[in-house]
Design an enzyme around this catalytic site. Sequence first.
Site, short mmCIF file in Angstrom:
data_model
loop_
_atom_site.label_atom_id
_atom_site.label_comp_id
_atom_site.label_asym_id
_atom_site.label_seq_id
_atom_site.Cartn_x
_atom_site.Cartn_y
_atom_site.Cartn_z
N GLY D 50 0.81 -1.21 0.00
CA GLY D 50 0.00 0.00 0.00
C GLY D 50 0.84 1.26 0.00
CB CYS D 51 4.17 2.18 0.62
SG CYS D 51 3.72 1.65 2.27
CD GLN D 52 3.52 6.46 -6.22
OE1 GLN D 52 4.31 7.37 -6.20
NE2 GLN D 52 2.31 6.58 -6.74
#
Lengths: 418, 418, 140, 140
Positions: D50-52
């Site tokens: 869920g992190c870029q």
Amino acid sequence: MSWLSGIFVYQYIDMLDINKIREDFPILKRKVNDRPLVYLDNAATSQTPKQVIEAIVDYYENYNANIHRGVHTLSQEATDKYEQARIKIQKHFNAAKPYEIIFTSGTTHSINLVANGFAALLEDGDEIIVSAMEHHSNIVPWQMLCERTGTILKVIPMNMEGDLMMEEYEKMLSNKTKVVFCNHVSNALGTINPIDEIIKKAHGVGAAVLIDGAQAASHIVADMQALDVDFYTCSAHKICGPTGVGMLYGKEEWLNKLPPYQGGGEMIAEVTFEKTTYADLPHKFEAGTPNICGGIAFGAALDYMHQIGFKNIAEYEADLLAYATSELLKIEGLKIYGTAQRKTSVISFNIEGVHPYDIGTILDKLGIAVRTGHHCAQPIMDFYKIPGTVRASFSFYNTMAEVDTLVEGVQRARNMLL
Amino acid sequence: MSWLSGIFVYQYIDMLDINKIREDFPILKRKVNDRPLVYLDNAATSQTPKQVIEAIVDYYENYNANIHRGVHTLSQEATDKYEQARIKIQKHFNAAKPYEIIFTSGTTHSINLVANGFAALLEDGDEIIVSAMEHHSNIVPWQMLCERTGTILKVIPMNMEGDLMMEEYEKMLSNKTKVVFCNHVSNALGTINPIDEIIKKAHGVGAAVLIDGAQAASHIVADMQALDVDFYTCSAHKICGPTGVGMLYGKEEWLNKLPPYQGGGEMIAEVTFEKTTYADLPHKFEAGTPNICGGIAFGAALDYMHQIGFKNIAEYEADLLAYATSELLKIEGLKIYGTAQRKTSVISFNIEGVHPYDIGTILDKLGIAVRTGHHCAQPIMDFYKIPGTVRASFSFYNTMAEVDTLVEGVQRARNMLL
Amino acid sequence: MQIKEIQEEIIDEFSMFDDWMQRYEYMIELGKSLPLIEDAYKTDDNIIKGCQSKVWVHAELQDDKLVFTADSDAIITKGIIAILIRAFSNQKPKDIIEADTDFIDKIGLKEHLSPTRANGLVSMIKQLKLYAVAYQTQIK
Amino acid sequence: MQIKEIQEEIIDEFSMFDDWMQRYEYMIELGKSLPLIEDAYKTDDNIIKGCQSKVWVHAELQDDKLVFTADSDAIITKGIIAILIRAFSNQKPKDIIEADTDFIDKIGLKEHLSPTRANGLVSMIKQLKLYAVAYQTQIK
Ligand SMILES: Cc1ncc(COP(=O)(O)O)c(C=O)c1O
Ligand SMILES: Cc1ncc(COP(=O)(O)O)c(C=O)c1O
């Protein structure tokens, strides 16, 4: 027929009055983090002029109704407007027949429709060819097709500039090649691909060609008949239109060959529990209640773009691109990915030693909207061995002053982050 | 979490102030053929209150952007609003998890998604069961599935009143039964089907159940967990929402079992040309840029309906139905199709010796919008051996006076046509 | 009479009415006088697509003229096809092909002229003209 | 120090800044002081979804306390996880599980608190708490 007249008013303005144009886009007045919004994420989605918003409101306030088969006035009006929108799209893309334009919910839906259809036409050992610079939407549906049919997927490689290696493409073609699919313009690099040549060569071995025009449509008017392309597709939300609607152009003969994609209302001629026969084009591919308002607003968006003039847009955007490119390159350590000769107004870049996400975050704080990440084109990132890029994409409503703001912003981000 | 608060303001009004409600619907002020519009085609599509139109305009004027993965503020705002809409839908249907709600382009798309998915799970000789009173959208996708897999389609018969013959259904069930699909409410007859029982019996033999809630959603609040249903679906355009968007509820375990339907951006975790892995729920089923504005406006429509109150709506519509039924039946030769005990406010009828199309045409001249034809439910028409019916469908914004106008209109049409 | 003259006659007749009800009632009357198609010709092949009601049309060459018969299960549709047949039947294929259809507009049926209308008036005109084209080649 | 106290301390520090630039610059500074994860733990399993940008977190029980190390390829993300680790590392699992996260809001990072944010701050908190839950059972 009289109800068709007045649809196309091409009113070319010689020089774009950008300030006047910006008045058409309510969102451009917005502030973000207390600064004026500088919207440079146009390749992800374009902004919506009030003319299109008004078309949407007009629909819901005055003639919202389910279309086709309705006897009552509202339904007739909605049907007429929806079919007029189809004809606007047909004229815009110079398709031979209105029913060669299929309304879809967007490019992704369009490509899935075609890839799914080919499952019925391909055999084990057949080959299909994709370019190395596709959006996931033009890769995954074909991979799913390959899994189902045993078809082999080949990839046209690209060089460091972001140009396809056409000699390699030619070598791949054979009478086993059944479909070639490629984007007109790369969303991550901006490269304008030589689709003319790609199509001609594919036709030379009897293969069908699908061109993904999602990124091209707001910059280039593609002529279906001149290109002799088999399928072409785009999404309205990238051409000043609404979300949730797009179009698929298909040559009549191909659309007749493909089986229907979805089953439902509208797409049938006759239904019994024993046997169902399908309706004629375009309905065969338009199951269920479509995005009626969306289709009509898509037409309004094309009207708007033609009023500005695609020629004017292309010229102005070329200026924006040239200026932004030269200014950005003055920043130390900045590298641009995608330096093809023929490009749309998209700049993907990184600064040495800095993660694109960090730059995007700082730019956002400055009111500047860019996209960061892999842009749904992981294979390109893998090719350059980078986690992603910062992508600034310009539209005809952007100004040279906004380019300056971007360049200052990137400079500032660099100073903070390094 | 704080960004979730304030979503649900259930503000039940005890008695509906219809005149005030009608003020919310700009289209109801329209004239058709110089007469005030009497819109009785609500089962085809509902009208749109200004609250929903305003949500749409707000989106395009203030935070239009592509969602997910965007670092900039507009994209974050649009993503938040879109995901809030998903949660509104989740709460409305009392689904256990937000990611059990999949945004689709409508009921037809939802059903195709599920039917296509089952192609991977069914085998030659498996059986699936449909009811005799389905919309084409809940027949054709399953027929296409049967063609692909060799699955056998069985049909629960209905009686002349338009009730399903439940004893026959029970006899059909066996451990070969893999899926049962049935509408909650029939669009052509208005029958409310005993889905509770249908679901329980199907689960008894281990079959999955899909309930098509397209016609139910504007009248009845379906509770996913209480029903223990496996799939449920509806379209926003029939619940005061916009065109081009709908939802599919699927139980987590089923959504995990089904393969993805469309390939594209958003629905992947990792893409290389060799191998692609799919994203988690709900993204696995949401390929491509969704109808962002549509999803948000769908949420706004549910807010609006809850503000009016589903209980109030159901009570008032029952009154409309009772009055319209008794008044219409006073017309000589008028026959109503669909006389089940439990019905929504839909009346399908014919007048002996008159074609439904003729009645619809005359009513339209009088400003009254009804639907005529087979209502995408040809098997029902075949069952009654009629070419079609006239269908008047009532919504909470219709008035008793409009019922009178309809009855007078039908009387007048009869006089002209016979 | 020539097509043009018949159309003028129809326009004259309709101009006497001042509201839609009279016009529709007259159209329904005309429907009742429609030269009915023989049952043998009421085949699926002769159904005109694009109508919500069923419309069958049959064409026959008599000498050098084309004669149409038709029927429909809806009475208003029958009226519409009756008007068309009155204007086009018993005419030379060439004249049918070249004939204008403006008179539809002038008798107040403009609302039916959109190609998307469920009654299929546009399909009917197209079908009559297609018959004319087909028989035209037969004459030569 | 207790989690609560550390959080107060962080809030105090951040309250000295009056614009976002100073806050971000400080955060970037904090990122540089992050207790780095050992390369051996920089595995796909330890990546937070869920992190870029990529964020790896590793947790280890030392006596009855949980010690976190982490890294990220983006410097702002590194700053964020550094703040979280400063607040939660070297604490008892039970306390970590029960800890409030309001301080994020108070130091002006509220904008990162939506679960849909690309930086995944919410995912990071969730992951730290999940580790705590896992090790909690291990202690008993
Ligand atoms: C019972 C039923 N099912 C399915 C549908 C199809 O819905 P949509 O056309 O919105 O996909 C309808 C709408 O007409 C319906 O009434
Ligand atoms: C080149 C290209 N192809 C396909 C797509 C997918 O379009 P959509 O998300 O509208 O379906 C995009 C949009 O991001 C794109 O840029």
